[in-house]
Design an enzyme around this catalytic site. Structure first.
Site, PDB file in Angstrom:
ATOM      1  N   ASN A 242       0.867  -1.184   0.000  1.00 24.57           N
ATOM      2  CA  ASN A 242       0.000   0.000   0.000  1.00 24.57           C
ATOM      3  C   ASN A 242       0.902   1.231   0.000  1.00 24.57           C
ATOM      4  OD1 ASN A 242      -1.799   2.059   0.466  1.00 24.57           O
ATOM      5  ND2 ASN A 242      -2.320   1.433   2.569  1.00 24.57           N
ATOM      6  N   TRP A 243       1.032   1.840  -1.156  1.00 18.48           N
ATOM      7  CA  TRP A 243       1.958   2.982  -1.275  1.00 18.48           C
ATOM      8  C   TRP A 243       1.404   4.247  -0.639  1.00 18.48           C
ATOM      9  CZ3 TRP A 243       4.371   3.152  -6.885  1.00 18.48           C
ATOM     10  CH2 TRP A 243       5.005   1.929  -7.152  1.00 18.48           C
ATOM     11  N   LYS A 244       0.125   4.266  -0.346  1.00 18.72           N
ATOM     12  CA  LYS A 244      -0.534   5.475   0.187  1.00 18.72           C
ATOM     13  C   LYS A 244      -0.258   6.663  -0.748  1.00 18.72           C
ATOM     14  CE  LYS A 244       0.126   3.553   4.741  1.00 18.72           C
ATOM     15  NZ  LYS A 244      -0.169   3.698   6.140  1.00 18.72           N
TER      16      LYS A 244
ATOM     17  N   HIS B 255      -9.592   0.857   4.815  1.00 17.80           N
ATOM     18  CA  HIS B 255      -8.336   1.172   5.512  1.00 17.80           C
ATOM     19  C   HIS B 255      -8.633   2.159   6.644  1.00 17.80           C
ATOM     20  CE1 HIS B 255      -4.303   2.594   6.324  1.00 17.80           C
ATOM     21  NE2 HIS B 255      -3.858   1.512   5.697  1.00 17.80           N
TER      22      HIS B 255
ATOM     23  N   GLU C 225      -7.119   4.677   7.668  1.00 18.06           N
ATOM     24  CA  GLU C 225      -6.942   6.102   7.317  1.00 18.06           C
ATOM     25  C   GLU C 225      -8.169   6.630   6.592  1.00 18.06           C
ATOM     26  OE1 GLU C 225      -3.181   5.629   5.323  1.00 18.06           O
ATOM     27  OE2 GLU C 225      -2.266   5.090   7.241  1.00 18.06           O
TER      28      GLU C 225
ATOM     29  N   GLU D   8      -5.482  -5.160  10.441  1.00 20.06           N
ATOM     30  CA  GLU D   8      -4.508  -4.093  10.634  1.00 20.06           C
ATOM     31  C   GLU D   8      -4.817  -3.358  11.935  1.00 20.06           C
ATOM     32  OE1 GLU D   8      -2.567  -2.862   6.678  1.00 20.06           O
ATOM     33  OE2 GLU D   8      -4.263  -1.559   7.020  1.00 20.06           O
TER      34      GLU D   8
ATOM     35  N   GLY E 159       2.103   2.273  10.694  1.00 12.23           N
ATOM     36  CA  GLY E 159       3.035   3.393  10.561  1.00 12.23           C
ATOM     37  C   GLY E 159       3.709   3.809  11.857  1.00 12.23           C
TER      38      GLY E 159
ATOM     39  N   SER F 167       3.225  -2.092  10.426  1.00 10.56           N
ATOM     40  CA  SER F 167       4.668  -2.099  10.668  1.00 10.56           C
ATOM     41  C   SER F 167       5.312  -3.454  10.388  1.00 10.56           C
ATOM     42  CB  SER F 167       4.984  -1.620  12.096  1.00 10.56           C
ATOM     43  OG  SER F 167       4.556  -0.279  12.254  1.00 10.56           O
TER      44      SER F 167
HETATM   45  C1  PEP Z   1      -0.951   0.167   5.979  1.00  4.53           C
HETATM   46  O1  PEP Z   1      -1.140   1.383   5.962  1.00  4.53           O
HETATM   47  O2  PEP Z   1      -1.744  -0.585   5.397  1.00  4.53           O
HETATM   48  C2  PEP Z   1       0.206  -0.329   6.694  1.00  4.53           C
HETATM   49  C3  PEP Z   1       0.232  -1.580   7.048  1.00  4.53           C
HETATM   50  O3  PEP Z   1       1.200   0.585   6.964  1.00  4.53           O
HETATM   51  P1  PEP Z   1       2.648   0.280   7.646  1.00  4.53           P
HETATM   52  O4  PEP Z   1       3.147  -1.012   7.072  1.00  4.53           O
HETATM   53  O5  PEP Z   1       3.478   1.442   7.271  1.00  4.53           O
HETATM   54  O6  PEP Z   1       2.392   0.164   9.110  1.00  4.53           O
END
Ligand code: PEP
Length: 252
Positions: free
Chosen positions: A9-11, A96, A98, A168, A174, A214
């Site tokens: 997931n590049w966001k 997600h 976010e 998640e 993050g 993470s």
């Molecule tokens: C995500 O946003 O889906 C995610 C898992 O981010 P990160 O790996 O940076 O925690």
């Protein structure tokens, strides 16, 4: 046997040139070896065409990060499932944390998005997960149950079986704080049992449940070694080809 998947997931990251380079580097690695896991990248929607063109005739799968619950029309700034489908996009991340937090995406809206994606042949990567106070108060199982029940459990079995789930925990996204291997396995088994109660054991055993939060090249192998962890949804660590591919290789 259910699919093992590593999805990036590049966001909202990378310029066009950087995206081009990252896709090329990932493809270099992917072409070299046979991968155990299916590899998916979810770049910003602006770069989906680029990604889709480059991934043509390779095993790399492409996903969007979001889409509308509407098909077409006066929704300025939105992109829709039929648009994604017309570009050969395979997956779409939905739910997600976010999007839930910054764009107020509700269970009802997500149910609509999931239906729309499925109607157009796009497989949702549906995210669920609790916030830190919810875990600390012991409410994490109920939170995840509600997210899954309200957005997904109205689907017939034939539709549900096309969905990929991603657990998640919001406190791990993050932050550099990863769920322990035990915490991940416990929640993944809980989710699989929810699916089993609703759709039966065959569907539950076939549903891929990814871990996100993470996850990186150092901890992926341990997380993925759990019987109910079928791969990862990777944020920060998917932005460097070498690191991302090490995560993909954690299955080998
Ligand atoms: C995500 O946003 O889906 C995610 C898992 O981010 P990160 O790996 O940076 O925690």
């Amino acid at each position: 046997m259910r699919k093992q998947i590593v999805a990036g997931n590049w966001k909202m990251n990378k310029t066009f040139q950087e995206a081009d380079e990252l896709i090329n580097s990932i493809l270099e690695y992917i072409k070299k070896d046979e991968n155990t896991a299916e590899v998916v990248i979810c770049p910003p929607s602006l770069y989906l065409e680029l990604a889709s063109d480059q991934a043509n005739d390779t095993t790399l799968m492409i996903g969007a990060q979001n889409m509308s619950c509407n098909g077409f029309g006066a929704f300025t700034g939105e992109i829709s499932a039929p648009m994604l489908a017309s570009m050969g996009i395979d997956y779409c991340i939905l739910g997600h944390s976010e999007r839930r937090k910054y764009f107020n995406e509700s269970h009802e809206m997500l149910a609509g998005k999931v239906e729309m994606a499925l109607k157009h042949g796009i497989a949702p990567i549906f995210c669920c997960g609790e916030q830190l106070p919810e875990r600390e108060s012991g409410n994490h199982f109920n939170v995840v149950k509600e997210q899954i029940e309200k957005a997904l459990f109205h689907l017939p079995e034939s539709d549900f079986s096309k969905i990929v789930l991603a657990y998640e925990p919001v406190w791990a996204i993050g932050t550099g704080v990863t769920a322990t291997s035990g915490q991940a396995q416990e929640m993944h088994l809980y989710i699989r049992n929810l699916i089993k109660d609703k759709y039966g054991d065959d569907v539950a055993q076939e549903t891929s449940i990814l871990y996100g939060g993470s996850c990186n090249a150092k901890n992926a192998r341990e997380l993925f070694s759990n019987p109910d962890v079928d791969g990862g949804l990777i944020g920060g660590a998917s932005l460097k080809a070498e690191e991302f591919i090490k995560i993909v290789r954690a299955f080998d």
